[in-house]
Design an enzyme around this catalytic site. Structure first.
Site, mmCIF file in Angstrom:
data_model
loop_
_atom_site.group_PDB
_atom_site.id
_atom_site.type_symbol
_atom_site.label_atom_id
_atom_site.label_comp_id
_atom_site.label_asym_id
_atom_site.label_seq_id
_atom_site.Cartn_x
_atom_site.Cartn_y
_atom_site.Cartn_z
ATOM 1 N N GLU A 250 0.880 -1.179 0.000
ATOM 2 C CA GLU A 250 0.000 0.000 0.000
ATOM 3 C C GLU A 250 0.904 1.212 0.000
ATOM 4 O OE1 GLU A 250 -1.433 3.222 1.131
ATOM 5 O OE2 GLU A 250 -1.976 2.311 3.047
ATOM 6 N N CYS A 284 -2.583 8.877 3.406
ATOM 7 C CA CYS A 284 -2.297 8.400 2.047
ATOM 8 C C CYS A 284 -3.462 8.614 1.103
ATOM 9 C CB CYS A 284 -1.884 6.933 2.079
ATOM 10 S SG CYS A 284 -3.108 5.855 2.856
#
Length: 476
Positions: A250, A284
Site C-alpha cells: 500500500e 495516504c
C-alpha cells in the site's frame, strides 16, 4: 494516563530493552522534546524473532477458527476498555488530535471484530469430478509475515498488519515506525492479553534498511506487507522478489477531487476541508488535487480558503484543536519546500504557507490555486496540510488530469448527475473511488491501490485472503 510509557522490543513475549542496544529518540511533535528512548533491534534480536515466528506459525496454523475469533474479539474488547489510554499515547508520539486518535482506536476495534467473524468464512470448494474421484480447493495460511507499518496512523496501521495474519492463521513480525512505537505495542498487548500465544506475534524496531534486509533475507518469512512510500516500496519489493515472497504493497497517493458545477458546493466545502486537513494532511488517501469546474471555481476557492484559515491549530490534547502538529521535523521541511517552490513557479497562495511558532512541528493549513502542472507538488505526494486548486473547463479534461499521475490509490468526485457518476466510477483509475462522499474505507471494504500506489488489499475478506495460499487437492 498522562505519561509516555516505557519502550521495548517484544520478542517471544519478552520485553527487551537496555543492554548494548542502540536507541532512537521518540519526540513529542507538539513540543519537539524527547519523550522516550526506543531500543533498536540487533541482528541477534531479529534472529530470535524469526525463530519465534517459525515456531509460532507451526502452532497457530493449526488453531481453530473459534480460537482465532476469541483472540480477535477479546483484543477488540480490551481495546474498547483502553481507548483513552491508547488514544493519548498516539497523540503524544504522533501529534494528531485526541478526537482523531479515538476514531482510530474505534477503527481497529471494528476491524478486529470483522476479522473475528470472517475467520469462519474462509471457504474452499469441491469440484465436479467423475465418480470415484474427489477434488477440493482449500486456502491455507501463507506462513510467517514481515509487516512494516508507518507513523501516520500509529494505532490503525499496526492493527491492520497484525489482524489479518492472526485471522488467517499466520505468525507475524511487525516493524512499526520508530517515531510511534508505543501505540503499536499497545495494540499488540491487547492481542496478547486476549490469549494470543506470544510466539505468534513479535514487535521489533530498528534502522529500517537493516531490519528489512535481515527479515526478508530469511526463508522463514513467506510474505511481506508494507505500507509507505512508493520509493521504499520498490526497494522492498525487489528484496522480496529474491525469494519469491508474497507481497501486499500500500504505497503513495496523490488524491484527485473532481468538483462539478452541479454539486452542492457549500456541502462539498463543509466536508472536503476537514477531510483535507485531517491528521495534518498526513494521510495516504488525503484529497489533494481539487479539479474544479470553471463556473464554480472562484466560489469554491474563496470558500475553501476561508474555511482553512479558520481552523484552530494546536496540541492534539487541547480540546479546542482541530489540527495538531505534523509528525516530525522532516515533514515541516518537506512541505515548506514544496509550497514555496510552487509559489515561485506561479501558484497563488491564499492562506498558510508558513510554520507556526517556534515550538513543535506546527504548520499552517495552506491553500494554493492555479498551480502549474509542472510544479513538483503537482507530481509528488505532498503528505501535508496543503490543498491544490485548479480550474477545468470540461469533464474530459478533469478525468485526464485525475489519471495523469502514475498514482492510483484514492480519488473523489462530487456531482449530482447520475449518468456522470457512472462514467466517473468507470473512468477514474484508482483502487478506491468516493462519489459524493469522503468515506472510501471500512472494516468490510478492501483497501488498496493500482499503478504506483501498489497492489493487494488490506481490510475486508481480501485482507485475510492476502495471507492465504490456495491449494488444489485431487484424490483418485
Amino acid at each position: 494516563m498522562s505519561e509516555y510509557p516505557e519502550l521495548y522490543l517484544m520478542i517471544d513475549g519478552e520485553r527487551l530493552s537496555g543492554a548494548d542496544r542502540r536507541t532512537h529518540d521518540v519526540l513529542n511533535p507538539a513540543t519537539g522534546e524527547t519523550i522516550g528512548k526506543l531500543p533498536l533491534a540487533s541482528s541477534a534480536d531479529l534472529d530470535r524473532a524469526l525463530e519465534a515466528a517459525a515456531r509460532g506459525f507451526a502452532r497457530w496454523r493449526k488453531s481453530t477458527p473459534q480460537e482465532r475469533a476469541n483472540v480477535l474479539n477479546g483484543a477488540a474488547r480490551l481495546m474498547r476498555e483502553r481507548t483513552e489510554d491508547i488514544a493519548r499515547i498516539a497523540v503524544l508520539e504522533q501529534g494528531k488530535t485526541l478526537a482523531e486518535a479515538r476514531i482510530e482506536v474505534g477503527m481497529n476495534i471494528g476491524l478486529f471484530e470483522f476479522y473475528a467473524g470472517e475467520v469462519f468464512r474462509i471457504y474452499g470448494r469441491t469440484l465436479v469430478r467423475p465418480e470415484g474421484m474427489r477434488s477440493t480447493v482449500v486456502h491455507e495460511p501463507v506462513g510467517p509475515v514481515a509487516a512494516f507499518a508507518p507513523w501516520n496512523f500509529p494505532i490503525g496501521n499496526p492493527g491492520r498488519k497484525l489482524g489479518a495474519p492472526v485471522a488467517a492463521g499466520c505468525s507475524v513480525i511487525m516493524k512499526a515506525a520508530e517515531e510511534t512505537p508505543a501505540s503499536a505495542l499497545a495494540v499488540l498487548q491487547c492481542l496478547y492479553d486476549a490469549g494470543l500465544p506470544t510466539d505468534v506475534a513479535q514487535a521489533v524496531f530498528g534502522v529500517p534498511d537493516e531490519v528489512s534486509r535481515h527479515l526478508l533475507a530469511s526463508p522463514v518469512i513467506r510474505k511481506l506487507s508494507f505500507t509507505g512510500s512508493t520509493v521504499v516500496g520498490r526497494q522492498l519489493a525487489k528484496l522480496a522478489a529474491e525469494d519469491f515472497k508474497r507481497t501486499t504493497m500500500e504505497l503513495g497517493g496523490h488524491g484527485p477531487v473532481l468538483v462539478f458545477a452541479d454539486a452542492d458546493i457549500e456541502r462539498v466545502l463543509d466536508i472536503a476541508v476537514p477531510q483535507k486537513f485531517r491528521n495534518g494532511g498526513q494521510v495516504c488517501v488525503s484529497p489533494t488535487r481539487f479539479l474544479v469546474e470553471a463556473p464554480v471555481y472562484e466560489a469554491f476557492r474563496e470558500g475553501f480558503a476561508s474555511r482553512a484559515a479558520a481552523l484552530r491549530i494546536g496540541p492534539g490534547l487541547a480540546p479546542e484543536s482541530q489540527m495538531g502538529p505534523l509528525a516530525n521535523p522532516r515533514r515541516v521541511e518537506a512541505i515548506d519546500a514544496l509550497i514555496h517552490e510552487a509559489v515561485d513557479a506561479g501558484a497563488r497562495l491564499h492562506t498558510g504557507g508558513e510554520r507556526l511558532g517556534n515550538q513543535g512541528f506546527f504548520y499552517q493549513p495552506t491553500v494554493l490555486s492555479d498551480v502549474p502542472q509542472t510544479a513538483r507538488i503537482m507530481n509528488e505526494e505532498p503528505f501535508g496540510p496543503v490543498a491544490l486548486l485548479n480550474r477545468f473547463e470540461s469533464e474530459e479534461a478533469m478525468i485526464a488530469e485525475a489519471n495523469r499521475l502514475p498514482y492510483g490509490l484514492a480519488a473523489y468526485a462530487w456531482t449530482s448527475n447520475a449518468s456522470r457518476q457512472k462514467r466517473l466510477s468507470a473512468a477514474i483509475e484508482a483502487g478506491m473511488v468516493g462519489i459524493n462522499t469522503p468515506m472510501i474505507g471500512g472494516a468490510d471494504s478492501p483497501f488498496g491501490g493500482v499503478k504506483w500506489s501498489g497492489h493487494g488489499h488490506e481490510d475486508g475478506p481480501e485482507g485475510i485472503m492476502a495471507c492465504l495460499v490456495t491449494k488444489a487437492v485431487h484424490e483418485g
